[in-house]
Design a protein around this motif. Structure first.
Motif, PDB file in Angstrom:
ATOM      1  N   ASN A 167      32.154  32.437  76.801  1.00  0.00           N
ATOM      2  CA  ASN A 167      32.372  33.786  76.258  1.00  0.00           C
ATOM      3  C   ASN A 167      33.705  34.368  76.703  1.00  0.00           C
ATOM      4  O   ASN A 167      33.756  35.328  77.484  1.00  0.00           O
ATOM      5  N   PRO A 168      34.798  33.809  76.211  1.00  0.00           N
ATOM      6  CA  PRO A 168      36.113  34.354  76.561  1.00  0.00           C
ATOM      7  C   PRO A 168      36.344  35.709  75.900  1.00  0.00           C
ATOM      8  O   PRO A 168      35.541  36.155  75.060  1.00  0.00           O
ATOM      9  N   ALA A 169      37.430  36.337  76.262  1.00  0.00           N
ATOM     10  CA  ALA A 169      37.796  37.597  75.611  1.00  0.00           C
ATOM     11  C   ALA A 169      38.015  37.359  74.123  1.00  0.00           C
ATOM     12  O   ALA A 169      38.490  36.297  73.717  1.00  0.00           O
ATOM     13  N   ASP A 173      41.417  31.837  73.773  1.00  0.00           N
ATOM     14  CA  ASP A 173      40.815  30.528  74.000  1.00  0.00           C
ATOM     15  C   ASP A 173      40.600  30.263  75.484  1.00  0.00           C
ATOM     16  O   ASP A 173      39.971  29.269  75.855  1.00  0.00           O
ATOM     17  N   GLU A 174      41.149  31.137  76.336  1.00  0.00           N
ATOM     18  CA  GLU A 174      41.037  30.948  77.778  1.00  0.00           C
ATOM     19  C   GLU A 174      39.869  31.760  78.332  1.00  0.00           C
ATOM     20  O   GLU A 174      39.752  32.956  78.059  1.00  0.00           O
ATOM     21  N   PRO A 175      38.989  31.141  79.101  1.00  0.00           N
ATOM     22  CA  PRO A 175      37.864  31.894  79.673  1.00  0.00           C
ATOM     23  C   PRO A 175      38.338  32.851  80.760  1.00  0.00           C
ATOM     24  O   PRO A 175      39.422  32.691  81.334  1.00  0.00           O
ATOM     25  N   TYR A 176      37.522  33.830  81.010  1.00  0.00           N
ATOM     26  CA  TYR A 176      37.771  34.695  82.151  1.00  0.00           C
ATOM     27  C   TYR A 176      37.745  33.864  83.443  1.00  0.00           C
ATOM     28  O   TYR A 176      37.195  32.763  83.487  1.00  0.00           O
ATOM     29  N   GLY A 177      38.340  34.421  84.506  1.00  0.00           N
ATOM     30  CA  GLY A 177      38.350  33.730  85.786  1.00  0.00           C
ATOM     31  C   GLY A 177      37.203  34.173  86.674  1.00  0.00           C
ATOM     32  O   GLY A 177      36.834  35.355  86.697  1.00  0.00           O
TER      33      GLY A 177
END
Length: 283
Positions: A167-169, A173-177
């Motif tokens: 569920n990235p922003a 395409d990058e996930p949250y950290g």
């Protein structure tokens, strides 16, 4: 805040003792949540929490931590955890994480939530911050649901990380950290006990999940890079890149009949139902 070494499995009688501090913790945080608005200060919210906890028959266990004199940690925007309540008024659009706990008869509860202060003039900012909070909250509940069927504790981190990665922003395409320097913990006579509770995948299986295990699961998730630093106050942890942060936490007990979320009034029933888990009150 270090871990206190003690047995990680409580007796049935000890589990029953942990119900009250969980409910008092929930009452304190509910009082704070209902008062968050533009213009109120974190220090004022801290006083509200203290009054609610005392009225419910407890004391702040945060004040029992050496060197800390407040009831809550309140972390705003790029501050992730351990924020000292300040006199800076909350502003519209702020993302605010509130962490608190209560001690009742020598037993502890610990919980945290995140809210976004309404700001009709900046709907995109509010939506982005709300999504970060929602993903963090749901990663917590997925971790709790995993605990209900897990054989080993470190399965929890697999579910937390899996949900965050999926569920990235919006538009990214990058996930949250997920912070790796700060993790969850066991809880009981002390607010911080063994075992560590990871919010991400690790190779080790961790301890067996069986009756008597009580843990505080608390994913800390950031919109950017996971690198952080500690402010000069020696408490507040802040993202190095200034990215927003969210923090959700519940204390959860495993007993002979199932699991029970100690710091949720309904034991977690409403949030766990969509995940196929029915919490069972501690007998």
């Amino acid at each position: 805040m270090g871990f206190r070494r003690t047995s990680i499995y409580k007796s049935p009688a000890e589990l029953r003792q942990m119900v009250a501090p969980g409910l008092v913790t929930a009452a304190g945080l509910a009082a704070v949540r209902s008062n968050i608005r533009p213009g109120i200060t974190p220090l004022e919210l801290d006083g509200i929490a203290e009054a609610a906890i005392i009225a419910a028959g407890g004391v702040s266990n945060f004040q029992l931590v050496p060197g800390y004199r407040h009831t809550l940690c309140i972390s705003v925007n790029a501050d992730v955890v351990h924020g000292i309540p300040s006199t800076r008024p909350l502003e519209p659009g702020d993302i605010v994480s509130v962490d608190g706990g209560a001690d009742v008869a020598g037993w502890s509860g610990d919980s945290a939530f995140t809210v976004v202060v309404p700001d009709p003039s900046r709907p995109e900012l509010v939506a982005a911050r709300q999504h970060l909070s929602d993903v963090t909250e749901q990663s917590l509940w997925h971790g709790i649901a995993r605990l209900a069927r897990a054989r080993h504790l470190n399965e929890v981190g697999d579910s937390v990380q899996g949900y965050v990665e999926a569920n990235p922003a919006p538009g990214s395409d990058e996930p949250y950290g997920i912070l790796t320097d700060y993790i969850g913990h066991g809880i009981g006579r002390s607010m911080h006990e063994e075992p560590p509770v990871f919010n991400y995948r690790v190779r080790q299986k961790g301890p067996e999940v069986k009756a008597g295990l009580v843990v505080a699961i608390e994913p800390m998730v950031v919109a950017g890079d996971i690198d952080t630093f500690t402010q000069d106050d020696e408490w507040t942890v802040t993202t190095e890149d200034g990215g927003d942060a969210a923090h959700w936490e519940h204390s959860v007990a495993v007993h002979s009949g199932g699991i029970w979320v100690l710091t949720a009034v309904d034991g977690g029933a409403a949030q766990l139902a969509p995940l196929g888990v029915t919490p069972v009150p501690i007998p």
